[in-house]
Scaffold this active site. Structure first.
Site: not given
Ligand code: MN
Length: 732
Positions: A53, A77, A81-82, A144, A264
Site C-alpha cells: 500500500h 504515511h 498510525e499503525d 492514499d 456520440d
C-alpha cells in the site's frame, strides 16, 4: 492516472530516477526501507503484505512528479498510525518536514466523516485544507485514498458504499479544486462502480458496443486535422479524448439525456507547443468545419479558478455530427491533469526551493485557488466570507453527533453553543472538550469534539460573556438576552413616565391612552405594540415627553377649536347687535319706484338667488318675501304683489337665514354643526338646540349669508356630519 496495475518498488525507483537526483532517490529509498521494516508482519485485507500500500501511494506521488519529501511522506504515511514508530523517531531519522507531513496525514485520518448534507461535506473539505497546513499533506491523502479505492473490493459491501460516498463528496471535489483531474476522474469512476453498479456496468457495456464505430470515426477526424496542421508547419499531438464514466452518468442523470446523445458527441484534444499555435490551430479547425455558435470558450485568456487553461470549441464534424475540440499547450495539459501537483512538481537539476519566501508564495497561491468563492450565495454570506477570508482563520470542530461546525479561530465553547441554538447558549454552564471539562474561554482547536453542558436553572449569560465570545452571532444573542430580561422592567417604567408627562400637559391619562390612540402613536414611531413603545421609553430609546405630546395632540387641538368656536359665536352675536342700530340697505330694487321703504320680510328671510316678490304693506312700505312664502300667497294678498328684483352686486351684503337641523341626539353633535358653519367662514347670529324623548335632536341656527350658493354649500357641509338626518330652511 489510468494505470491501476501494481507498481513494484523496482519500477518506482526507475521512474523516480527519471526526474530526481541520485541523492534524492537514495533519500526516498531509505524511507521505503524504513517503512518496510515498520510494517513487516502486517497484512492488508487483500492478504498482501502491508508495504504494498505505501509503495502504491508513493508511486502515485512519483507519477505526479512530487518532490522527495512528499514521496518519502507517502512511504511513511501509515507508520505512526499503525506501528510503534513515533513522530519524534521520524523526525530524528529523516527531518522535520517529513515528520510534519506524516503528522498531517495521520490527523486527517482521524476526522470522522458523517455524510449528511452538502454543507457538511463542504465543511469537511474546508477542514481538510485548514488542518493540512502544507498542501502536500492533502496530496499524500489523495494518493492514499486513490489506492484504497482501487482495492475497495476487499472491504465488506456496507464499508464500500460508505467509502465510495465519502470519496465522491469529499475527495473527488478536493482533487477537482486542486485541479488534479487525473485523480478526480478515477476516484469518481470507482465510486460510481460501488454506489451504482447497475448503471456503471450498463455504461461500460454501451461504451464497448460503440467502440469500433467510434474509433474509426475519430481516426478519420485525427487524420484530417493532422494533414491540415502539417500544412502550416505546426507540431501537434492529436488524441481522441477519453470520456469518463462518471461524467457520462452525471449527464444522463442530471440532464436526463440518453446515452447516445452524450457518447456520440465526438471529442478530440490537440496539444501544441505555444499559445500562438493554440489560436492558429483553432483557426484551422474553424476553417475546416463550421463552428457551433455559443460553444467557443477561451480558457487561455480567462483561466478557470483551478488554473485550468484551454480553448474549447464545438464544430459540425465531417459526418455532420457535433465534434468537441480542446486545444492547449503541453504545459497547460500538465496543469489540467495534475493541477496543483504539476505546479509543485520536482524538476531535475533544480533543488526544491525551501526558502521561506517561495514557500509562502506557494501557500498564497494554494489559498487563492482554494477560495470557495463561487459557493457564497447571498450578500450576507459574502460579507461573512470576507471577514474570514482564509481558512487558516477558521476552526472546524464537531458536535458529539459528528456534525462539523465552522467557527472563526479563537472561538470558545460559548460561540459553539450559540451556533447550535440560542437557548443552548443561554443555558450553558460548562463544556467538555474531547470528553474533558474545560473552562468556558477555552480556545477551540481543529477536530475538537464539543459537548455543551446546560442547565434549565441557569440564570443566563453573564456580562463577561460579551468580552470572551468571538463570534458576532454569539455576542448579538447575549445582548438580546439582556435586552429582553430588562424588558418587563422597562415597560412599567416607561408607562409611568408617559402618564406623568401627559398630566403635565393638563390631560387625563385615561383620556389619552385609548387603544386607538396608542396604536396610532406606536405605529407612527415604528413600534409593533404599545409594550414596545413603553419599553423604548423605559430604556430611553425615545423620550416620554415626545410620546406624551404626540399622544395628546388631537385632544389639545380639539380643545383649542372649541375655544375658538365659542369666541366666534359670541363675536357674531355682538356684531349683529351693532348692525341693528343702523338702517341697512336691503339690496332689493323695486321697479320704477324710488325712495320707497323696502325691507326684507322676517318670516321667510329671502336671500340673493331666491325668487322674490314684493308685498305692499299698509303704511309700512314694501316687504320682500320669497316667492314661495305661504304668508303672501293667499288670494287676498295677491292683490298687493309688486315685482321686485335683487341688485346685481350682492357680495358685500349679508342676509339672515334660519336653518333647522335634525338628527340623532348625541354628545358633540351641536358642536360639530357649529364647527362646520364656522369652517365655512359664516357668522352665526342665533343658536337654539333641544332634544325629545326619542333622542331626536333639533338644532335651530340663524346664519348670515351672501346668497343661495353660499347657503347651499353650508347646507351640504352640515349634511355630511355624522348622525344629521335633515337640514331645512324654515319659514315662520
Ligand atoms: Mn494509507
Amino acid at each position: 492516472m489510468a494505470k491501476s496495475d501494481i507498481i513494484t518498488i523496482e519500477q518506482l525507483e526507475i521512474q523516480a530516477q527519471g526526474y530526481l537526483s541520485a541523492d534524492d532517490v537514495k533519500f526516498i529509498m531509505w524511507a521505503y526501507e524504513y517503512a518496510e521494516e515498520a510494517h513487516k508482519d502486517q497484512y492488508r485485507k487483500s492478504g498482501e503484505a502491508y508495504i504494498i500500500h505505501p509503495i502504491q501511494v508513493a508511486g502515485i506521488l512519483v507519477d505526479l512528479r512530487m518532490d522527495p519529501v512528499t514521496v518519502a511522506g507517502g512511504f511513511l504515511h501509515d507508520v505512526v498510525e499503525d506501528t510503534d514508530i513515533t513522530l519524534e523517531m521520524i523526525e530524528e531519522e529523516f527531518n522535520t518536514e517529513v515528520a510534519m507531513l506524516v503528522d498531517g496525514v495521520t490527523k486527517l485520518g482521524k476526522i470522522k466523516y458523517k455524510s449528511k448534507e452538502a454543507q457538511q461535506a463542504e465543511n469537511h473539505r474546508k477542514m481538510f485544507v485548514a488542518m493540512a497546513k502544507d498542501i502536500r499533506v492533502i496530496l499524500i491523502k489523495l494518493a492514499d485514498r486513490l489506492h484504497n479505492m482501487r482495492t475497495l473490493k476487499f472491504l465488506p459491501p456496507e464499508k464500500q458504499r460508505l467509502k465510495a460516498n465519502e470519496t465522491l463528496e469529499i475527495f473527488a471535489p478536493l482533487a477537482h479544486r486542486l485541479g488534479i483531474s487525473a485523480i478526480k476522474w478515477e476516484l469518481e469512476d470507482i465510486s460510481l462502480r460501488y454506489l451504482n453498479p447497475q448503471q456503471y456496468y450498463r455504461i461500460v457495456q454501451l461504451m464497448k458496443q460503440k467502440r469500433d464505430q467510434r474509433e474509426s470515426y475519430i481516426n478519420e477526424v485525427i487524420q484530417e486535422v493532422t494533414k491540415q496542421v502539417e500544412e502550416v508547419n505546426i507540431e501537434a499531438e492529436i488524441n481522441g479524448r477519453p470520456k469518463h464514466l462518471y461524467s457520462i452518468y452525471q449527464k444522463m442523470i442530471k440532464q436526463n439525456k440518453q446515452f447516445n446523445e452524450i457518447y456520440d458527441l465526438l471529442a478530440v484534444r490537440i496539444l501544441v507547443n505555444s499559445i500562438k499555435d493554440c489560436y492558429a490551430v483553432l483557426g484551422i479547425i474553424h476553417t475546416c468545419w463550421k463552428p457551433m455558435p455559443g460553444r467557443f470558450k477561451d480558457y487561455i485568456a480567462m483561466p478557470k479558478q483551478n488554473l485550468y487553461q484551454s480553448l474549447h470549441t464545438t464544430v459540425i464534424g465531417p459526418k455532420g455530427d457535433p465534434l468537441e475540440v480542446q486545444i492547449r499547450t503541453k504545459e497547460m495539459h500538465e496543469i489540467a491533469e495534475y493541477g496543483i501537483a504539476a505546479h509543485w512538481a520536482y524538476k531535475e537539476g533544480k533543488q526544491v526551493n525551501r526558502d521561506k519566501k517561495s514557500f509562502e508564495e506557494k501557500l498564497t497561491w494554494f489559498r487563492e485557488i482554494l477560495e470557495w468563492q463561487n459557493d457564497t450565495h447571498d450578500a450576507e454570506e459574502f460579507v461573512e466570507s470576507l471577514k474570514v477570508d482564509l481558512f487558516s482563520d477558521m476552526v472546524y470542530v464537531f458536535t458529539p453527533k459528528g456534525d462539523v461546525i465552522e467557527l472563526p479561530s479563537g472561538s470558545i465553547p460559548l460561540d459553539f453553543a450559540y451556533r447550535i441554538h440560542t437557548e443552548i447558549g443561554n443555558q450553558t454552564i460548562g463544556a467538555k472538550i474531547n470528553g474533558k471539562m474545560e473552562p468556558l474561554d477555552y480556545k477551540l482547536k481543529n477536530g475538537d469534539i464539543i459537548e455543551v453542558l446546560t442547565s434549565k436553572h441557569s440564570y443566563g449569560p453573564s456580562q463577561d460573556w460579551l468580552k470572551i465570545t468571538q463570534t458576532s452571532q454569539a455576542k448579538n444573542k447575549i445582548r438580546q438576552f439582556f435586552k429582553k430580561q430588562r424588558r418587563e422592567e422597562n415597560i412599567s417604567k416607561g408607562k409611568d413616565l408617559v402618564e406623568k408627562e401627559i398630566r403635565a400637559l393638563d390631560v387625563e391619562p385615561k383620556e389619552a391612552l385609548t387603544d386607538e390612540n396608542l396604536k396610532r402613536i406606536y405605529e407612527r414611531f415604528n413600534f409593533t405594540s404599545e409594550e414596545d413603545l413603553y419599553a423604548a421609553v423605559g430604556y430611553q430609546g425615545i423620550t416620554a415627553a415626545l410620546v406624551a405630546t404626540r399622544l395628546t395632540d388631537k385632544i389639545r387641538q380639539s380643545r383649542l377649536k372649541e375655544q375658538d368656536l365659542a369666541q366666534t359665536i359670541e363675536g357674531a352675536k355682538n356684531e349683529y347687535k351693532e348692525r341693528k342700530k343702523y338702517k341697512k340697505d336691503s339690496g332689493v330694487i323695486v321697479e320704477g319706484v324710488d325712495n320707497l321703504l323696502v325691507r326684507l320680510s322676517k318670516c321667510c328671510n329671502p336671500v340673493p338667488g331666491d325668487e322674490i316678490l314684493g308685498y305692499i304693506t299698509k303704511g309700512r312700505g314694501v316687504s320682500v318675501h320669497r316667492a314661495d312664502c305661504p304668508n303672501v300667497l293667499t288670494e287676498e294678498a295677491k292683490e298687493r304683489h309688486l315685482d321686485v328684483e335683487w341688485e346685481e352686486d350682492q357680495t358685500q351684503k349679508q342676509y339672515h337665514v334660519d336653518l333647522e337641523i335634525s338628527g340623532y341626539d348625541r354628545r358633540g353633535l351641536l358642536n360639530e354643526v357649529l364647527q362646520a358653519v364656522n369652517e365655512m367662514k359664516t357668522n352665526i347670529t342665533h343658536v337654539n338646540g333641544r332634544s325629545d324623548r326619542n333622542k331626536m335632536a333639533v338644532i335651530q341656527i340663524t346664519i348670515l349669508i351672501h346668497n343661495t350658493n353660499h347657503l347651499r354649500k353650508i347646507v351640504e357641509r352640515i349634511k355630511q356630519i355624522k348622525d344629521v338626518y335633515a337640514v331645512t330652511r324654515t319659514i315662520q
